[in-house]
Write an enzyme that holds these catalytic residues in place. Sequence first.
Site, PDB file in Angstrom:
ATOM      1  N   SER A 174      25.450  -3.719  43.344  1.00  0.00           N
ATOM      2  CA  SER A 174      25.803  -3.330  41.974  1.00  0.00           C
ATOM      3  C   SER A 174      25.916  -1.824  41.833  1.00  0.00           C
ATOM      4  CB  SER A 174      24.778  -3.878  40.984  1.00  0.00           C
ATOM      5  OG  SER A 174      23.474  -3.615  41.425  1.00  0.00           O
ATOM      6  N   HIS A 212      31.379  -8.307  43.112  1.00  0.00           N
ATOM      7  CA  HIS A 212      30.229  -8.022  42.248  1.00  0.00           C
ATOM      8  C   HIS A 212      30.147  -9.062  41.140  1.00  0.00           C
ATOM      9  CE1 HIS A 212      28.050  -5.135  39.278  1.00  0.00           C
ATOM     10  NE2 HIS A 212      27.198  -5.875  39.934  1.00  0.00           N
ATOM     11  N   GLU A 257      33.747  -8.366  39.644  1.00  0.00           N
ATOM     12  CA  GLU A 257      34.489  -7.157  40.002  1.00  0.00           C
ATOM     13  C   GLU A 257      34.835  -7.252  41.485  1.00  0.00           C
ATOM     14  OE1 GLU A 257      32.704  -3.866  36.853  1.00  0.00           O
ATOM     15  OE2 GLU A 257      31.651  -4.128  38.741  1.00  0.00           O
ATOM     16  N   ASN A 273      29.428  -0.967  34.753  1.00  0.00           N
ATOM     17  CA  ASN A 273      28.257  -0.087  34.684  1.00  0.00           C
ATOM     18  C   ASN A 273      28.627   1.341  34.330  1.00  0.00           C
ATOM     19  OD1 ASN A 273      26.081  -1.742  34.935  1.00  0.00           O
ATOM     20  ND2 ASN A 273      26.181  -1.787  37.170  1.00  0.00           N
TER      21      ASN A 273
HETATM   22  P1  NAI Z   1      16.309 -10.432  44.655  1.00  0.00           P
HETATM   23  O1  NAI Z   1      15.211  -9.520  44.979  1.00  0.00           O
HETATM   24  O2  NAI Z   1      16.134 -11.467  43.591  1.00  0.00           O
HETATM   25  O3  NAI Z   1      16.763 -11.202  45.984  1.00  0.00           O
HETATM   26  C1  NAI Z   1      17.006 -10.589  47.213  1.00  0.00           C
HETATM   27  C2  NAI Z   1      16.698 -11.596  48.298  1.00  0.00           C
HETATM   28  O4  NAI Z   1      17.190 -11.096  49.527  1.00  0.00           O
HETATM   29  C3  NAI Z   1      15.207 -11.871  48.479  1.00  0.00           C
HETATM   30  O5  NAI Z   1      14.970 -13.262  48.424  1.00  0.00           O
HETATM   31  C4  NAI Z   1      14.885 -11.311  49.866  1.00  0.00           C
HETATM   32  O6  NAI Z   1      13.922 -12.048  50.548  1.00  0.00           O
HETATM   33  C5  NAI Z   1      16.228 -11.414  50.539  1.00  0.00           C
HETATM   34  N1  NAI Z   1      16.454 -10.472  51.635  1.00  0.00           N
HETATM   35  C6  NAI Z   1      16.078  -9.172  51.710  1.00  0.00           C
HETATM   36  N2  NAI Z   1      16.521  -8.643  52.861  1.00  0.00           N
HETATM   37  C7  NAI Z   1      17.195  -9.610  53.518  1.00  0.00           C
HETATM   38  C8  NAI Z   1      17.898  -9.675  54.756  1.00  0.00           C
HETATM   39  N3  NAI Z   1      18.015  -8.606  55.520  1.00  0.00           N
HETATM   40  N4  NAI Z   1      18.496 -10.833  55.082  1.00  0.00           N
HETATM   41  C9  NAI Z   1      18.398 -11.926  54.299  1.00  0.00           C
HETATM   42  N5  NAI Z   1      17.723 -11.930  53.138  1.00  0.00           N
HETATM   43  C10 NAI Z   1      17.152 -10.781  52.734  1.00  0.00           C
HETATM   44  O7  NAI Z   1      17.564  -9.492  44.326  1.00  0.00           O
HETATM   45  P2  NAI Z   1      18.841  -9.805  43.424  1.00  0.00           P
HETATM   46  O8  NAI Z   1      18.557  -9.401  42.028  1.00  0.00           O
HETATM   47  O9  NAI Z   1      19.310 -11.180  43.709  1.00  0.00           O
HETATM   48  O10 NAI Z   1      19.882  -8.736  43.992  1.00  0.00           O
HETATM   49  C11 NAI Z   1      20.517  -8.908  45.230  1.00  0.00           C
HETATM   50  C12 NAI Z   1      21.724  -7.982  45.309  1.00  0.00           C
HETATM   51  O11 NAI Z   1      22.601  -8.269  44.221  1.00  0.00           O
HETATM   52  C13 NAI Z   1      21.413  -6.502  45.208  1.00  0.00           C
HETATM   53  O12 NAI Z   1      22.316  -5.802  45.999  1.00  0.00           O
HETATM   54  C14 NAI Z   1      21.629  -6.203  43.742  1.00  0.00           C
HETATM   55  O13 NAI Z   1      21.925  -4.865  43.490  1.00  0.00           O
HETATM   56  C15 NAI Z   1      22.826  -7.093  43.455  1.00  0.00           C
HETATM   57  N6  NAI Z   1      23.008  -7.467  42.060  1.00  0.00           N
HETATM   58  C16 NAI Z   1      21.926  -7.788  41.270  1.00  0.00           C
HETATM   59  C17 NAI Z   1      22.140  -8.149  39.948  1.00  0.00           C
HETATM   60  C18 NAI Z   1      20.994  -8.517  39.076  1.00  0.00           C
HETATM   61  O14 NAI Z   1      21.167  -8.541  37.842  1.00  0.00           O
HETATM   62  N7  NAI Z   1      19.816  -8.833  39.607  1.00  0.00           N
HETATM   63  C19 NAI Z   1      23.493  -8.202  39.363  1.00  0.00           C
HETATM   64  C20 NAI Z   1      24.546  -7.934  40.307  1.00  0.00           C
HETATM   65  C21 NAI Z   1      24.284  -7.551  41.595  1.00  0.00           C
END
Ligand code: NAI
Length: 510
Positions: free
Chosen positions: A122, A143, A155, A193
């Site tokens: 993001s 995105h 996006e 954003n």
């Molecule tokens: P989250 O913390 O809920 O989930 C991330 C997951 O990835 C965790 O379960 C973790 O164990 C796993 N993980 C970490 N390193 C890893 C690896 N090397 N290989 C496999 N799994 C791995 O995070 P979230 O919120 O789902 O965000 C994930 C991505 O999406 C980030 O890049 C974030 O910036 C992006 N994003 C988040 C949004 C939001 O509102 N939370 C919206 C749009 C994008």
Amino acid sequence: MALNQMTVVAVIGAGAMGAGIAEVAARARHHVLLFDTVVGVAEKARAGIADRFRRAIQKGNMTEQEAASIITRIEPVAALNGVARAGLVIEAIVEAVEPKHVLFKALEGLVGEEAVLATNTSSLSVTQLGSVLTKPQRFLGLHFFNPAPIMALVEVISGIQTPKALADEATGLMRAWGKEPVQCRSTPGFIVNRIARPYYGEAVRLLEEGVATPATIDALMMEAGGFRIGPFGLMDLVGLDVNLAANTGVWQGLGQDPRYAPTVIQREMAASGNLGRKTGRGYYDYEEGAKRPEPATAAPAARPAKVALRGEAGVTAPLIARARDAGVTIDTLAGPPALVIDGHALALSDGRPAALRYAADLGRPAVLFDHARNFATATRIAIAPAPQAEPAALGAAIGFFQALGIAVSVVGDSAGLVVLRTLAMAANEGVVALEAGVCGPSDVDLAMEKGTNWPEGPLAWGVRVGLDVVLEAMEHMAATTGSDRYRPSMLLRRAAVQGVGLDRALVRFA
Ligand code: NAI
């Protein structure tokens, strides 16, 4: 690398976003491989989706068969090499460059030559994330917004090395997934954003300047601005730390341009540890029994005896019609545009504070009123009296709006008041994004409507009220504040010239 319904999709990272994206892809009939480094998380994500489906079945929103077929298409895999057969990999792991680089390098050695690799980042540069690949031409950003199964916007982000054909193909796939994709270049904040910044930025500045309280600003942005949630309520929902990080990222990424600068109050609030709903307190108190502060609302004032419209009604025509419908007799007068209420001038804000307007205009507009997105339906309006105005002028203005069934919030005399200031900044930012080649005009509006639930895109609003009105407001705000933050974009200046418009002004040779 033809992406179609037969493409096996792998989602890496089964957190909030990964689980949602896996569900979206499985709903679109793809076989989905779901991997997370933490053992059991992918299974848990699938079980969470199944739980939600069970509730949807109980409510009659889904059949057992539909739910079962989607769930069986999601296959948790125990090791990264389990995703080797994927034709599209979407990464949704922790938001940091290093682990993403490590992951993409590993993936490149696993998947087929033709597989497409995508990131759900993001805030990071898509170009930078793809730079570790030997074949960055297979890399782009997809995105999704949270929650991915509900939010329609995606996006589709091109890095420097992403071919247009790949962005187009991914855009087509997102449409097939039932999403509303927009294309943009890898730039800080992408579209949403970046263009959302003024929504928060002006609110915190208005607070710092003492123009109004959070409750008043939120009420005005909802009841006059037409937004579903006010800026302070939204910051509390997103988390003040998350909002500040996004703000700081865009500000740093765009060369510390004052347009995007975080304010002292934002940093202080985040530093206080009161981060919004998640900690029970932010700009508002969420503890049990806490009372939500009321917006400033003027006490009932007398219905005016004599109202006249001086000059052209312009964008306030629906307000005049509404007054007539409310039984207010409106005479007409010649002169600079204003309403004359029992002898006191009430004028629409043009970006100048009332004090300057009073001094500059022979017509002496004693009280200013703010813009509303729709004067026919607004239920609240901000007004600000000039310090030089007679006290009776304020009562006359309040009485006029109240006669129309519109609640009045008296705010501090300021540049652009609340709604005009925010919408003009958002429209200008949309034009800045076009100028910078981030995306096209329809992408700006679609992104803000679908990604943040804005009631109308900022460019659509700007064109509706007149780009000349937006330009004038920006020029006045820039002159009054002396800040570069409010400088109008060059493209806005060119487009606002009578008869030119955005389409003709927007000519890009690259
Ligand atoms: P989250 O913390 O809920 O989930 C991330 C997951 O990835 C965790 O379960 C973790 O164990 C796993 N993980 C970490 N390193 C890893 C690896 N090397 N290989 C496999 N799994 C791995 O995070 P979230 O919120 O789902 O965000 C994930 C991505 O999406 C980030 O890049 C974030 O910036 C992006 N994003 C988040 C949004 C939001 O509102 N939370 C919206 C749009 C994008």
